[in-house]
Write an enzyme that holds these catalytic residues in place. Structure first.
Site, PDB file in Angstrom:
ATOM      1  N   ASP A  49     -17.414   6.805  -0.598  1.00  0.00           N
ATOM      2  CA  ASP A  49     -16.110   6.726   0.069  1.00  0.00           C
ATOM      3  C   ASP A  49     -15.846   8.085   0.713  1.00  0.00           C
ATOM      4  O   ASP A  49     -16.554   9.070   0.432  1.00  0.00           O
ATOM      5  CB  ASP A  49     -15.021   6.385  -0.972  1.00  0.00           C
ATOM      6  CG  ASP A  49     -13.634   6.215  -0.364  1.00  0.00           C
ATOM      7  OD1 ASP A  49     -13.537   6.011   0.870  1.00  0.00           O
ATOM      8  OD2 ASP A  49     -12.639   6.288  -1.126  1.00  0.00           O
ATOM      9  N   CYS A  69     -16.418   1.467   1.383  1.00  0.00           N
ATOM     10  CA  CYS A  69     -15.181   0.703   1.609  1.00  0.00           C
ATOM     11  C   CYS A  69     -14.684   0.846   3.046  1.00  0.00           C
ATOM     12  O   CYS A  69     -13.948  -0.010   3.519  1.00  0.00           O
ATOM     13  CB  CYS A  69     -14.111   1.131   0.621  1.00  0.00           C
ATOM     14  SG  CYS A  69     -13.714   2.880   0.730  1.00  0.00           S
ATOM     15  N   ARG A  73       0.870  -1.187   0.000  1.00  0.00           N
ATOM     16  CA  ARG A  73       0.000   0.000   0.000  1.00  0.00           C
ATOM     17  C   ARG A  73       0.891   1.216   0.000  1.00  0.00           C
ATOM     18  O   ARG A  73       1.712   1.396   0.906  1.00  0.00           O
ATOM     19  CB  ARG A  73      -0.909   0.006   1.223  1.00  0.00           C
ATOM     20  CG  ARG A  73      -1.548   1.355   1.494  1.00  0.00           C
ATOM     21  CD  ARG A  73      -2.613   1.332   2.561  1.00  0.00           C
ATOM     22  NE  ARG A  73      -3.780   0.601   2.125  1.00  0.00           N
ATOM     23  CZ  ARG A  73      -4.987   0.713   2.692  1.00  0.00           C
ATOM     24  NH1 ARG A  73      -5.172   1.524   3.708  1.00  0.00           N
ATOM     25  NH2 ARG A  73      -6.001  -0.004   2.248  1.00  0.00           N
ATOM     26  N   GLN A 122     -10.077  -4.009  -2.913  1.00  0.00           N
ATOM     27  CA  GLN A 122     -11.353  -3.477  -2.412  1.00  0.00           C
ATOM     28  C   GLN A 122     -12.477  -3.768  -3.418  1.00  0.00           C
ATOM     29  O   GLN A 122     -13.568  -4.204  -3.043  1.00  0.00           O
ATOM     30  CB  GLN A 122     -11.219  -1.953  -2.197  1.00  0.00           C
ATOM     31  CG  GLN A 122     -12.498  -1.301  -1.698  1.00  0.00           C
ATOM     32  CD  GLN A 122     -12.855  -1.743  -0.293  1.00  0.00           C
ATOM     33  OE1 GLN A 122     -12.034  -1.687   0.594  1.00  0.00           O
ATOM     34  NE2 GLN A 122     -14.089  -2.193  -0.084  1.00  0.00           N
TER      35      GLN A 122
HETATM   36  N1   CP Z   1     -11.157  -0.158   2.880  1.00  0.00           N
HETATM   37  C1   CP Z   1      -9.869  -0.121   3.264  1.00  0.00           C
HETATM   38  O1   CP Z   1      -8.952  -0.272   2.469  1.00  0.00           O
HETATM   39  O2   CP Z   1      -9.695   0.086   4.599  1.00  0.00           O
HETATM   40  P1   CP Z   1      -8.306   0.324   5.344  1.00  0.00           P
HETATM   41  O3   CP Z   1      -7.766   1.644   4.847  1.00  0.00           O
HETATM   42  O4   CP Z   1      -8.646   0.343   6.793  1.00  0.00           O
HETATM   43  O5   CP Z   1      -7.371  -0.790   4.987  1.00  0.00           O
HETATM   44  N1  NVA Z   2     -10.067   6.767  -0.889  1.00  0.00           N
HETATM   45  C1  NVA Z   2      -9.637   6.343   0.422  1.00  0.00           C
HETATM   46  C2  NVA Z   2      -9.855   4.880   0.585  1.00  0.00           C
HETATM   47  C3  NVA Z   2      -9.518   4.333   1.944  1.00  0.00           C
HETATM   48  C4  NVA Z   2      -9.714   2.851   2.010  1.00  0.00           C
HETATM   49  C5  NVA Z   2      -8.172   6.702   0.615  1.00  0.00           C
HETATM   50  O1  NVA Z   2      -7.387   6.503  -0.318  1.00  0.00           O
HETATM   51  O2  NVA Z   2      -7.810   7.176   1.689  1.00  0.00           O
END
Ligand code: CP
Ligand code: NVA
Length: 305
Positions: free
Chosen positions: A224, A265, A100, A130
């Site tokens: 979101d 999400c 990530r 997701q």
């Molecule tokens: N939906 C999602 O990716 O949640 P987190 O940021 O908590 O991993």
């Molecule tokens: N769009 C959000 C999603 C979190 C799971 C972000 O990138 O922070």
């Protein structure tokens, strides 16, 4: 397929296979408890995570493997070691890498340079794992015949919107993103990719700017956060102003189909992008959707490693 770097790399058959396996893991998390026996999977994150980290670590454990969680500062990459050298080392010790981070290019580069599977666990541009959990949740509710149904995302045109549009197109669904026009709309590149995929498999992709019209008759309402991780703090006011008409309220849900569901999400901000009544109400499937983060990641690891 060696990696899962971008949603657009998934074919319909890949998605169906992941769903089939994820459904087995939903029934029995230990269905393949030796698949990663004696092996390790690295999880490298430069942004926070609740669901994706927990889902990934438990998925690896349920497959008999051991997760190794790494933050940016834990690695020499934080002190200038190259991505290429890091990829070589992780490949020597681990059976897969879940990453990530901010730049999609970093994930693409790791995928090209690592000899092990690299799985995108969110970038600024995409969130493929997701989207898999979202569409498995949708399929559990409505089955696999999406004809006559409309699947609508409301809010900021971000990484989750991109994955939503592309996965919807892969599923052959009528998928909509209703966002403000301009800089909070989905990327044009993504709209083109999704439209191109949809044109080959009977789907339809629409980007609209009227939230009420978009929600009318929808089977799914998705939203979101308005401020994603890494979004400039000085845009918060402006975003709240232009995004407030896109908030998912009781009125929005009233315009959707009678059997409509709400998904998100998560993390959610009640009173901003979604009303508490909606996310905590009877139409919300957010906890099932979050549950499928683990079953789908487990299925991805099972097939890629
Ligand atoms: N939906 C999602 O990716 O949640 P987190 O940021 O908590 O991993
Ligand atoms: N769009 C959000 C999603 C979190 C799971 C972000 O990138 O922070």
């Amino acid at each position: 397929m060696k990696d899962l770097l971008r949603t657009e790399h998934l074919a319909r058959e890949d998605v169906e296979l992941i769903f089939e396996t994820a459904s087995k893991f939903a029934e029995n998390p230990l269905y393949a408890q030796s698949a990663l026996s004696g092996r390790t999977v690295a999880i490298y994150m430069t942004k926070p995570s609740t669901r994706t980290r927990l889902a990934s670590e438990s998925a690896i454990s349920h497959l008999g493997g051991s997760p190794i969680f790494l933050r940016h500062d834990d690695l020499q990459i934080g002190r200038g070691e190259t991505i290429s050298d890091t990829a070589k080392i992780i490949s020597q010790f681990c059976s897969a890498l879940i990453i990530r981070t901010f730049a999609q290019a970093e994930v693409d580069q790791l995928g090209a340079q690592a000899s092990i599977p690299v799985i995108n666990a969110l970038t600024d541009d995409d969130h493929p794992t997701q989207a898999l959990a979202d569409w498995l949740t949708i399929r559990e509710k409505f089955g696999s015949d999406f004809s006559g149904r409309k699947f609508v995302y409301l809010g900021d045109g971000n990484n989750v919107t991109h994955a939503w549009l592309i996965m919807g197109a892969i599923m052959g669904a009528h998928v909509v993103a209703a966002t403000p026009a301009g800089k909070y709309a989905p990327q044009q590149r993504v709209i083109e990719i999704a439209s191109n995929i949809a044109s080959h498999n009977g789907g339809k992709v629409e980007v609209l700017h009227d939230p009420n019209a978009a929600a009318q008759g929808a089977s799914v309402i998705y939203t979101d956060v308005w401020m994603s991780m890494g979004d400039p703090e000085d845009e918060r006011r402006e975003k709240e102003k232009v995004l407030s008409p896109f908030a998912v309220t009781d009125e929005i849900m009233a315009g959707a189909a009678k059997d409509a569901i709400f998904i998100h999400c998560l993390p959610a901000h009640r009173g901003e992008e979604v009303a508490a009544n909606v996310i905590d109400g009877a139409q919300s499937l957010v906890w099932r959707e979050a549950y499928h983060r683990r079953t789908t990641i487990q299925a991805i690891l099972y097939h890629l490693t």
